[in-house]
Design an enzyme around this catalytic site. Sequence first.
Site, mmCIF file in Angstrom:
data_model
loop_
_atom_site.group_PDB
_atom_site.id
_atom_site.type_symbol
_atom_site.label_atom_id
_atom_site.label_comp_id
_atom_site.label_asym_id
_atom_site.label_seq_id
_atom_site.Cartn_x
_atom_site.Cartn_y
_atom_site.Cartn_z
ATOM 1 N N PRO A 132 0.297 -1.150 -0.370
ATOM 2 C CG PRO A 132 -0.914 -1.714 1.432
ATOM 3 C CD PRO A 132 0.619 -2.342 0.939
ATOM 4 C CD GLU A 133 2.930 3.520 -3.984
ATOM 5 O OE1 GLU A 133 3.582 4.441 -4.562
ATOM 6 O OE2 GLU A 133 3.116 2.290 -5.506
ATOM 7 C CG HIS A 160 -3.101 -14.911 6.285
ATOM 8 N ND1 HIS A 160 -2.463 -15.544 6.398
ATOM 9 C CD2 HIS A 160 -3.777 -14.890 5.103
ATOM 10 C CE1 HIS A 160 -2.086 -16.636 5.471
ATOM 11 N NE2 HIS A 160 -3.227 -15.738 4.348
ATOM 12 N NE ARG A 194 5.240 -11.964 2.084
ATOM 13 C CZ ARG A 194 6.423 -11.758 0.656
ATOM 14 N NH1 ARG A 194 6.027 -11.466 -0.127
ATOM 15 N NH2 ARG A 194 8.139 -12.170 0.825
ATOM 16 N NE ARG A 251 19.482 14.484 -0.724
ATOM 17 C CZ ARG A 251 19.688 13.841 0.529
ATOM 18 N NH1 ARG A 251 20.359 12.339 -0.175
ATOM 19 N NH2 ARG A 251 19.475 14.860 1.296
#
Length: 304
Positions: free
Chosen positions: A2-3, A94, A113, A156
């Site tokens: 998920p973002e 889960h 997970r 950078r």
Amino acid sequence: MPELPEVETIRRQLAAFVEGCRVGRLEVLDPRFCAPAPPDDLTRPLTGRRIERLERRGKYLVWAFEGEVFLVMHLRMTGTLLLVEPGDPAVRPHLRVRVALDSGAAVLFCDPRRFGTGAVLEGRDGLEAHLAPRVGIEPLGSAFTSEALWVLARGRRAPVKAFLLAQDRVAGVGNIYADEALHRAGIHPLRPVGTLRRAQIAALRDAVVGVLEAGIDAKGATIDDFRHADGARGSFQDRFQVHRREGEPCPRCATPVRKLRAAGRGTYVCERCQPRPRARRATKSQTMAPVATRRSTSTPSTTR
Ligand SMILES: [Zn+2]
């Protein structure tokens, strides 16, 4: 994983049901969720406490309780929060954490997970101290100007994709939205971020905001395991321009989309709209090799 748009979607859906409720019973069924703290460190301060607001910082979901107590959650790769109605047995596959509310509803944290995390923090200062090293500038906040992005990028040498994925610079952007933003801005993912011109930085800033807002509008993207709080799926994956579209024509110029690796992640690019940086500069991505190795062994699914 998920973002920002997926976490924001969950936040908006849950907020309407949990804000103002008290926690009746909190069960941490998997101690790994809050390790190294014992589950008691979550259940003791939160049981009986009223939830004032659900907030979000980058990809973190922040439960703000009365008395300035906070539960900071990260869903990581496969975590989901589900809201279940009163009378539901509140058991799902889960299941890691169950939060029973005084309204009779419950929030379930499910995570196949088991990488998702939760921590309790006391006081706004405690919260900020916890988030400061982990969460950079909020891309949907007023502080995310092209000037601010320019300052972060200046000097950078990291490839721009790796720069976008580093959560301590710009928070909330992951693999999907980085690919889509770079395509929208016409910038190659391997371009060293410090070499971008002012106009490109401005375009990148607008593109990041644009794709995140489009993602939220579509209620997130559903690939892998993402689900809404009501178990439904987002639809932003139907609007990907390049992500996971290897070989398909670029919607802007019809050049086939290419897949390459950047920052250790499968990365999708139109090399006509996003010109490759000049010779050898691309080897700068080698500096990300340790990340690539770690990711590719622990998360083979991200290389598809
Ligand atoms: Zn193109």
